[in-house]
Design a protein around this motif. Structure first.
Motif, short mmCIF file in Angstrom:
data_model
loop_
_atom_site.label_atom_id
_atom_site.label_comp_id
_atom_site.label_asym_id
_atom_site.label_seq_id
_atom_site.Cartn_x
_atom_site.Cartn_y
_atom_site.Cartn_z
N SER A 35 0.83 -1.21 0.00
CA SER A 35 0.00 0.00 0.00
C SER A 35 0.86 1.26 0.00
O SER A 35 0.59 2.22 -0.72
CB SER A 35 -0.92 0.02 1.22
OG SER A 35 -1.87 -0.98 1.13
N ILE A 36 1.91 1.25 0.81
CA ILE A 36 2.82 2.40 0.85
C ILE A 36 3.50 2.57 -0.50
O ILE A 36 3.55 3.67 -1.05
CB ILE A 36 3.86 2.22 1.97
CG1 ILE A 36 3.19 2.30 3.34
CG2 ILE A 36 4.98 3.26 1.84
CD1 ILE A 36 4.09 1.85 4.49
N LEU A 37 4.02 1.48 -1.05
CA LEU A 37 4.73 1.56 -2.32
C LEU A 37 3.80 2.07 -3.43
O LEU A 37 4.18 2.95 -4.21
CB LEU A 37 5.29 0.18 -2.68
CG LEU A 37 6.26 0.14 -3.86
CD1 LEU A 37 7.52 0.95 -3.56
CD2 LEU A 37 6.64 -1.30 -4.18
N LEU A 38 2.59 1.53 -3.51
CA LEU A 38 1.64 1.99 -4.51
C LEU A 38 1.32 3.47 -4.33
O LEU A 38 1.26 4.23 -5.31
CB LEU A 38 0.36 1.16 -4.45
CG LEU A 38 0.46 -0.24 -5.05
CD1 LEU A 38 -0.74 -1.09 -4.62
CD2 LEU A 38 0.56 -0.18 -6.56
N HIS A 39 1.15 3.90 -3.09
CA HIS A 39 0.85 5.32 -2.82
C HIS A 39 1.99 6.22 -3.29
O HIS A 39 1.76 7.23 -3.96
CB HIS A 39 0.56 5.53 -1.34
CG HIS A 39 0.09 6.91 -1.03
ND1 HIS A 39 -1.21 7.31 -1.22
CD2 HIS A 39 0.76 7.99 -0.56
CE1 HIS A 39 -1.33 8.58 -0.89
NE2 HIS A 39 -0.14 9.02 -0.47
N VAL A 40 3.21 5.82 -2.97
CA VAL A 40 4.37 6.63 -3.33
C VAL A 40 4.51 6.75 -4.85
O VAL A 40 4.88 7.81 -5.36
CB VAL A 40 5.66 6.05 -2.70
CG1 VAL A 40 6.92 6.67 -3.30
CG2 VAL A 40 5.63 6.23 -1.19
N TYR A 41 4.16 5.71 -5.57
CA TYR A 41 4.32 5.72 -7.02
C TYR A 41 3.10 6.23 -7.78
O TYR A 41 3.23 6.69 -8.90
CB TYR A 41 4.72 4.33 -7.53
CG TYR A 41 6.18 4.08 -7.30
CD1 TYR A 41 7.12 4.32 -8.30
CD2 TYR A 41 6.65 3.64 -6.08
CE1 TYR A 41 8.46 4.13 -8.09
CE2 TYR A 41 8.00 3.44 -5.85
CZ TYR A 41 8.90 3.69 -6.86
OH TYR A 41 10.24 3.51 -6.64
N MET A 42 1.92 6.18 -7.18
CA MET A 42 0.72 6.55 -7.92
C MET A 42 0.17 7.93 -7.54
O MET A 42 -0.64 8.49 -8.28
CB MET A 42 -0.35 5.48 -7.74
CG MET A 42 0.13 4.14 -8.31
SD MET A 42 -1.11 2.89 -8.35
CE MET A 42 -2.07 3.46 -9.74
N VAL A 43 0.58 8.44 -6.41
CA VAL A 43 0.14 9.76 -5.96
C VAL A 43 1.33 10.71 -6.14
O VAL A 43 2.45 10.39 -5.72
CB VAL A 43 -0.33 9.71 -4.49
CG1 VAL A 43 -0.67 11.10 -3.98
CG2 VAL A 43 -1.52 8.76 -4.35
N PRO A 44 1.10 11.87 -6.75
CA PRO A 44 2.23 12.78 -6.96
C PRO A 44 2.94 13.14 -5.66
O PRO A 44 2.31 13.30 -4.62
CB PRO A 44 1.56 14.03 -7.57
CG PRO A 44 0.29 13.53 -8.18
CD PRO A 44 -0.15 12.39 -7.29
N GLY A 96 11.98 0.15 -7.44
CA GLY A 96 10.57 0.21 -7.04
C GLY A 96 9.66 0.34 -8.24
O GLY A 96 8.61 -0.31 -8.31
N ALA A 97 10.05 1.17 -9.19
CA ALA A 97 9.24 1.34 -10.40
C ALA A 97 9.16 0.04 -11.19
O ALA A 97 8.08 -0.35 -11.67
CB ALA A 97 9.83 2.46 -11.27
N LEU A 98 10.28 -0.66 -11.31
CA LEU A 98 10.29 -1.94 -12.03
C LEU A 98 9.45 -2.99 -11.30
O LEU A 98 8.74 -3.78 -11.93
CB LEU A 98 11.72 -2.43 -12.23
CG LEU A 98 12.56 -1.61 -13.19
CD1 LEU A 98 14.01 -2.09 -13.18
CD2 LEU A 98 11.99 -1.66 -14.60
N TYR A 99 9.54 -3.01 -9.97
CA TYR A 99 8.75 -3.95 -9.19
C TYR A 99 7.26 -3.74 -9.46
O TYR A 99 6.52 -4.69 -9.71
CB TYR A 99 9.04 -3.75 -7.69
CG TYR A 99 8.21 -4.64 -6.80
CD1 TYR A 99 8.65 -5.91 -6.45
CD2 TYR A 99 6.98 -4.22 -6.31
CE1 TYR A 99 7.89 -6.73 -5.63
CE2 TYR A 99 6.21 -5.03 -5.49
CZ TYR A 99 6.67 -6.28 -5.16
OH TYR A 99 5.91 -7.10 -4.36
N LEU A 100 6.82 -2.49 -9.41
CA LEU A 100 5.39 -2.22 -9.63
C LEU A 100 4.97 -2.45 -11.07
O LEU A 100 3.85 -2.87 -11.33
CB LEU A 100 5.05 -0.80 -9.18
CG LEU A 100 4.99 -0.62 -7.68
CD1 LEU A 100 4.68 0.82 -7.32
CD2 LEU A 100 3.97 -1.55 -7.03
#
Length: 116
Positions: A35-44, A96-100
Motif C-alpha cells: 500500500s505504501i509503495l503503490l501510494h508513493v508511485y501513484m500519488v504525486p 521500485g518502479a520496475l517492481y510495480l
C-alpha cells in the motif's frame, strides 16, 4: 471500459495474483508495504513519513519500520527535507518502479486468464 466481477471472481483474481507473486523471485511485501509503495508511485510527490502515516491511519513508527524494510530492498529511498530537516521525504527508485511495473503486468495477465 468497466470490469464486471462478482466478489468471488475478484477474490479469485487476488488469490491468483498473490500466489503467482509468492512463486516469483521478487521481494515479498506485506499489504501495508505494498500500500505504501503503490501510494508513493501513484500519488504525486512529495511523500513524507508523517503524510504516509496520516494517509494509512497508522503511527509514524509503523511507517518507519515498513520503509526500513522497503529501503533495504531498494524499492524506496529516504532523504531529509532540505527545507525542514525534521521531515523525511520518501523518494521513488528504479527498482521500485520496475517492481510495480512487473506487479501490474502480473495483475493484467491474471485478469486476462479470467476472461478466457
Amino acid at each position: 471500459m468497466p470490469v464486471e466481477m462478482t466478489a468471488s471472481e475478484a477474490l479469485g483474481l487476488w488469490q491468483n495474483v498473490t500466489l503467482e507473486q509468492v512463486r516469483r523471485d521478487e521481494p515479498d511485501l506485506t499489504l501495508r508495504q505494498l500500500s505504501i509503495l503503490l501510494h508513493v508511485y501513484m500519488v504525486p510527490p512529495p511523500h513524507t513519513v508523517r503524510g504516509l502515516a496520516a494517509t494509512l491511519g497508522v503511527t509514524k513508527p509503523v511507517i518507519t519500520r515498513a520503509l526500513d524494510t522497503m529501503g533495504a530492498m531498494t524499492l524506496i529511498d529516504r532523504v531529509r527535507d532540505d527545507r525542514d530537516r525534521r521531515n523525511v521525504v520518501i523518494k521513488r527508485t528504479l527498482a521500485g518502479a520496475l517492481y510495480l511495473e512487473k506487479f501490474g503486468d502480473l495483475v493484467i495477465g491474471e485478469g486476462r486468464k479470467l476472461n478466457v
